[in-house]
Scaffold this active site. Sequence first.
Site, PDB file in Angstrom:
ATOM      1  N   GLY A 172      10.194  89.075  -1.972  1.00  0.00           N
ATOM      2  CA  GLY A 172      11.367  88.477  -2.613  1.00  0.00           C
ATOM      3  C   GLY A 172      12.269  89.482  -3.312  1.00  0.00           C
ATOM      4  O   GLY A 172      13.021  89.110  -4.213  1.00  0.00           O
TER       5      GLY A 172
ATOM      6  N   ASN B  45      14.878  90.845  -2.053  1.00  0.00           N
ATOM      7  CA  ASN B  45      16.263  90.433  -1.774  1.00  0.00           C
ATOM      8  C   ASN B  45      16.643  89.207  -2.597  1.00  0.00           C
ATOM      9  O   ASN B  45      17.777  89.098  -3.060  1.00  0.00           O
ATOM     10  CB  ASN B  45      16.460  90.171  -0.277  1.00  0.00           C
ATOM     11  CG  ASN B  45      16.685  91.464   0.474  1.00  0.00           C
ATOM     12  OD1 ASN B  45      17.766  92.045   0.408  1.00  0.00           O
ATOM     13  ND2 ASN B  45      15.661  91.938   1.176  1.00  0.00           N
TER      14      ASN B  45
ATOM     15  N   MET C 281       9.944  84.411   7.303  1.00  0.00           N
ATOM     16  CA  MET C 281       9.423  84.802   8.613  1.00  0.00           C
ATOM     17  C   MET C 281       9.097  83.577   9.466  1.00  0.00           C
ATOM     18  O   MET C 281       7.947  83.365   9.854  1.00  0.00           O
ATOM     19  CB  MET C 281       8.204  85.703   8.442  1.00  0.00           C
ATOM     20  CG  MET C 281       8.567  87.033   7.815  1.00  0.00           C
ATOM     21  SD  MET C 281       9.959  87.822   8.664  1.00  0.00           S
ATOM     22  CE  MET C 281       9.752  89.500   8.140  1.00  0.00           C
TER      23      MET C 281
ATOM     24  N   LEU D 185      14.132  79.058  12.817  1.00  0.00           N
ATOM     25  CA  LEU D 185      14.668  77.725  12.525  1.00  0.00           C
ATOM     26  C   LEU D 185      15.197  77.116  13.817  1.00  0.00           C
ATOM     27  O   LEU D 185      15.753  77.825  14.662  1.00  0.00           O
ATOM     28  CB  LEU D 185      15.788  77.841  11.502  1.00  0.00           C
ATOM     29  CG  LEU D 185      15.338  78.316  10.117  1.00  0.00           C
ATOM     30  CD1 LEU D 185      16.533  78.693   9.258  1.00  0.00           C
ATOM     31  CD2 LEU D 185      14.494  77.240   9.417  1.00  0.00           C
TER      32      LEU D 185
ATOM     33  N   ASN E 108      21.183  85.543   7.107  1.00  0.00           N
ATOM     34  CA  ASN E 108      19.908  86.272   7.102  1.00  0.00           C
ATOM     35  C   ASN E 108      20.166  87.752   6.893  1.00  0.00           C
ATOM     36  O   ASN E 108      21.237  88.265   7.243  1.00  0.00           O
ATOM     37  CB  ASN E 108      19.187  86.059   8.448  1.00  0.00           C
ATOM     38  CG  ASN E 108      17.824  86.724   8.475  1.00  0.00           C
ATOM     39  OD1 ASN E 108      17.085  86.699   7.496  1.00  0.00           O
ATOM     40  ND2 ASN E 108      17.471  87.348   9.599  1.00  0.00           N
TER      41      ASN E 108
ATOM     42  N   HIS F   5      18.457  91.466   7.896  1.00  0.00           N
ATOM     43  CA  HIS F   5      17.477  92.058   8.811  1.00  0.00           C
ATOM     44  C   HIS F   5      17.470  93.579   8.631  1.00  0.00           C
ATOM     45  O   HIS F   5      18.544  94.197   8.552  1.00  0.00           O
ATOM     46  CB  HIS F   5      17.830  91.704  10.263  1.00  0.00           C
ATOM     47  CG  HIS F   5      16.839  92.252  11.230  1.00  0.00           C
ATOM     48  ND1 HIS F   5      15.576  91.715  11.381  1.00  0.00           N
ATOM     49  CD2 HIS F   5      16.890  93.330  12.061  1.00  0.00           C
ATOM     50  CE1 HIS F   5      14.910  92.419  12.265  1.00  0.00           C
ATOM     51  NE2 HIS F   5      15.681  93.411  12.690  1.00  0.00           N
TER      52      HIS F   5
HETATM   53  C1  GAR Z   1      13.528  92.497   4.150  1.00  0.00           C
HETATM   54  O1  GAR Z   1      13.559  93.881   4.347  1.00  0.00           O
HETATM   55  C2  GAR Z   1      14.230  91.765   5.276  1.00  0.00           C
HETATM   56  O2  GAR Z   1      15.260  92.514   5.830  1.00  0.00           O
HETATM   57  C3  GAR Z   1      13.111  91.549   6.247  1.00  0.00           C
HETATM   58  O3  GAR Z   1      12.009  91.216   5.458  1.00  0.00           O
HETATM   59  C4  GAR Z   1      12.112  91.948   4.238  1.00  0.00           C
HETATM   60  C5  GAR Z   1      11.787  91.008   3.102  1.00  0.00           C
HETATM   61  O4  GAR Z   1      11.680  91.715   1.898  1.00  0.00           O
HETATM   62  N1  GAR Z   1      13.438  90.515   7.186  1.00  0.00           N
HETATM   63  C6  GAR Z   1      13.125  90.550   8.480  1.00  0.00           C
HETATM   64  O5  GAR Z   1      12.463  91.429   8.992  1.00  0.00           O
HETATM   65  C7  GAR Z   1      13.674  89.380   9.300  1.00  0.00           C
HETATM   66  N2  GAR Z   1      13.535  89.608  10.681  1.00  0.00           N
HETATM   67  P1  GAR Z   1      11.792  90.970   0.522  1.00  0.00           P
HETATM   68  O6  GAR Z   1      10.825  89.792   0.569  1.00  0.00           O
HETATM   69  O7  GAR Z   1      11.363  91.989  -0.488  1.00  0.00           O
HETATM   70  O8  GAR Z   1      13.228  90.529   0.327  1.00  0.00           O
END
Ligand code: GAR
Length: 204
Positions: free
Chosen positions: A12, A14, A90, A93, A107, A109
């Site tokens: 979390g 982000n 993850m 949808l 989103n 990525h």
């Molecule tokens: C982030 O780096 C995001 O870009 C990635 O998961 C991480 C979550 O970190 N998302 C993906 O790979 C989607 N395909 P967080 O929980 O610390 O925000």
Amino acid sequence: MKRIAVLASGNGSNLQALIDQLNVPNSPAEISLVVANVASAHALTRGREAGIPTFFVPHEGRGDRQNYEKLLIQLLQEYAIDFVCLAGFMRLLTHRFLDAYPLRVLNVHPALLPSFPGTHAPLQALKAGVKLSGCTIHLVNEGVDSGPILAQAAVPVLENDDVDSLSARIQNVEHQLYPQVVRLFAEGRLRTKDNLFFLDGWSP
Ligand code: GAR
């Protein structure tokens, strides 16, 4: 004031960046709801500590994907959510959820899409030997990280990088870019031209 739901599955960080930069005076949007589908997700703690309504909604035992999404939609409607930010959520949808929030699901990525979609994007980048990677903010469609791109930020890939060091460098730019994009999005700056999407007020 737009009301945002953040959906997460993990740490979390982000979500935290969105809270810190949007839940402030005179913001056009606020994080009004946090949902995680994993019980151990630190995102749940972050949401609660920020005083935001925060729910663990497990997907196990909910029947098929669309039943799970029906529950999510009900919760989001209860909290009068305007749009949705996925932040390390993850789970794919389906159209059932996306039709309830058309062009209103974003989103982040950790790669320069369309390169390296899916899981373990920093590892994919290291294995491919690319010299630049970064992050992408995009609108979500039913594919895997394949929706229209809104904004990107690049970082160097260094010779001695491992997954941890590259991921950290990418996350650093995610934490700046995602809140900026969400702010512009909330201000209604989304524009489309020739089937591509742009955010007025943002440039690389
Ligand atoms: C982030 O780096 C995001 O870009 C990635 O998961 C991480 C979550 O970190 N998302 C993906 O790979 C989607 N395909 P967080 O929980 O610390 O925000």
